[in-house]
Design an enzyme around this catalytic site. Structure first.
Site, PDB file in Angstrom:
ATOM      1  N   ASP A   1      29.808   2.424  15.628  1.00 41.25           N
ATOM      2  CA  ASP A   1      30.090   3.413  17.428  1.00 41.25           C
ATOM      3  C   ASP A   1      28.394   2.866  17.972  1.00 41.25           C
ATOM      4  OD1 ASP A   1      32.110   3.754  16.659  1.00 41.25           O
ATOM      5  OD2 ASP A   1      31.389   6.016  16.694  1.00 41.25           O
TER       6      ASP A   1
ATOM      7  N   LYS B   1      23.598  -9.674   6.830  1.00 40.58           N
ATOM      8  CA  LYS B   1      24.355  -8.450   6.164  1.00 40.58           C
ATOM      9  C   LYS B   1      24.132  -7.282   6.805  1.00 40.58           C
ATOM     10  CE  LYS B   1      22.030 -11.223   1.790  1.00 40.58           C
ATOM     11  NZ  LYS B   1      23.644 -11.683   1.800  1.00 40.58           N
TER      12      LYS B   1
ATOM     13  N   ASP C   1       0.579  -1.253   0.465  1.00 40.32           N
ATOM     14  CA  ASP C   1      -0.347   0.035   0.319  1.00 40.32           C
ATOM     15  C   ASP C   1       0.859   1.630  -0.155  1.00 40.32           C
ATOM     16  OD1 ASP C   1      -2.285  -1.319  -0.146  1.00 40.32           O
ATOM     17  OD2 ASP C   1      -2.652  -1.099   2.071  1.00 40.32           O
TER      18      ASP C   1
END
Length: 487
Positions: free
Chosen positions: A412, A407, A233
């Site tokens: 940080d 993947k 949608d």
């Protein structure tokens, strides 16, 4: 005597033509200005396998789309540019106020796409197979207007069949359903009765980048549509590492266990950009114009600092080397920690040096790869990089039991990259891929918790023990290393 002279002349002409072909192909490779290892690998193939190597190079060595697709890509550019200009008018969904570590990447994205970070999105990290299927099927069941999907692999069995049935029911109640499946990855499904059943129900199923020997003369044969995307949608979208496969029914004969994946479920303005990427892929493959998604209303009011995102699409016809540039920029921006997960570790020289440099300047660099792999060539090629990574201070972990297919990159504990991109040359330079760039500490915490569970189920690679491996393994690794840029 005349016959002998004629034979000698013909032999000389054949020899001359042969060397002209070799020299011309060599010059073509060199002038492409690709990475040195890539050039050396192809030159080895060409000189070790005369003529066969030349044929292989023109079939597999260049990311050419084919003349038709190139024309379509050129035709689409003004439409996409107009769409981006129209989208940029909605200033309340964009921001340049991003974290320090994310700033270089978002500046790069702004330069390449013309768009700042997209804010006001709501994102959910899904890391359990059943949870992914539950959410996706529920969203399909609630769809009212359109569903678009593109996947590398669709494999029958288990809960994948539930997705198929949900799409059929959606189509029967009037929802427009379009599905693009890669020809190589989904070959069996495309030719199955299940695919026919979907078409009979009114679902448009397109076989992308069809594979046959005739086509290699017009485009690269192993160019793959590797994206995993679902759009519902024009508001909800998914991407990540998981194909439409139930791991309990997929590649069990490979003896690598079940594939471990993640998906990101997104709702909000970013899905508009996802829709534009899908529209481009559709027209590139079919030649048919698909209306770009509407940019008028978003279901929820954008929030000031909630889930700032960008989408990076790559492949022939898109900005060259974009994902490679983003990865390098992220690595160099890191100050404290980088965690990679990848099933296939065959990095470019630039990325290899960047991660080693990061480790040497005090950043904790962790790479998690599966101990078992479904590709023998990639398994040995990736091991050729282990010594250099370990000597550079990178911490390598091998995931036990199952094939870790996630993947992701976490920088940080703030910046997350999740998508379809492997750390190998195919993903970085060739395939159609997509990656989400997410600047959000809350999402990063969710990803960090998941990565810690991966680490808890992994064994660290000890450099002293690694150097004691048998000499024959060194030889096999170096052999496959030469072919690493081709994998």
């Amino acid at each position: 005597m005349q016959f002998t002279s004629f034979h000698a002349l013909i032999s000389s002409l054949i020899f001359l033509c042969y060397w002209l072909i070799i020299v011309a192909t060599t010059l073509r490779i060199v002038f492409k200005r690709r990475p040195t290892t890539y050039v050396i690998a192809w030159m080895l193939v060409i000189y070790i396998l005369p003529l066969v190597g030349v044929i292989l190079y023109f079939a597999l060595g260049e990311a050419h789309l084919g003349q038709q697709r190139v024309k379509r890509a050129q035709k689409m550019r003004p439409t996409i540019t107009k769409f981006i200009n129209k989208l940029s008018v909605f200033q309340d969904i964009f921001t340049d106020k991003v974290s320090q570590v994310s700033k270089p990447i978002f500046q790069l994205c702004k330069h390449q796409t013309g768009l700042d970070g997209i804010k006001g999105n709501h994102i959910e990290l899904l890391s359990n197979t059943d949870a992914i299927f539950d959410r996706l099927i529920a969203d399909i069941n609630q769809a009212t207007s359109n569903i678009e999907m593109v996947f590398y692999i669709w494999n029958k069995g288990g809960r994948a069949d539930e997705v198929e049935e949900a799409l059929i029911q959606a189509s029967k109640r009037g929802v427009t359903c379009r599905l693009m499946l890669d020809s190589a990855g989904s070959r069996n499904f495309i030719r199955s009765n299940a695919s026919k059943k979907m078409r009979d129900a009114g679902i448009t199923v397109i076989e992308v980048l069809k594979v046959n020997l005739f086509r290699f003369m017009f485009r690269r044969l192993d160019l793959r549509q590797h994206r995993k995307v679902a759009i519902i949608d024009n508001y909800i979208s998914y991407t990540g590492s998981m194909n439409i496969v139930d791991p309990r029914f997929f590649k069990q004969n490979k003896h690598v266990g079940e594939w471990v994946d993640v998906m990101v479920r997104m709702s909000g303005p970013v899905t508009t950009l996802m829709g534009a990427i899908y529209t481009s892929d559709w027209e590139l493959e079919t030649g048919d114009y698909l209306a770009l998604p509407q940019i008028t209303d978003f279901a929820e009011q954008p929030e000031e600092k909630k889930h700032i995102m960008q989408l990076i699409a790559s492949g022939p016809g898109y900005t060259e080397n974009m994902i490679h540039q983003v990865l390098l920029t992220a690595i160099y921006a890191a100050q404290e920690q980088i965690i990679f997960t990848t099933p296939y570790l065959v990095p470019s020289d630039d990325i290899l040096h960047a991660v080693c440099t990061a480790a040497q300047r005090g950043v904790e660099v962790i790479i998690i790869v599966p101990k078992k792999n479904d590709s023998l060539m990639v398994k040995w090629a990736s091991r050729a990089f282990f010594s250099e990574l370990l000597e550079g201070g990178v911490k390598l972990y091998q995931f036990n039991d199952n094939l870790l297919h996630t993947k992701s990159v976490l920088i940080d504990k703030q910046l997350s990259l999740v998508g379809t991109v492997n750390l190998d040359m195919r993903s970085l330079w060739l395939n159609f891929e997509i990656t989400t760039v997410i600047d959000d500490a809350e999402f990063a915490r969710s990803l960090a918790i998941l990565l810690q569970t991966y680490l808890n189920n992994s064994d660290i690679v000890n450099i002293e023990e690694w150097e004691k491996r048998p000499i024959w393994q060194h030889v096999v690794e170096r052999l496959f290393y030469f072919f690493a840029p081709l994998l």
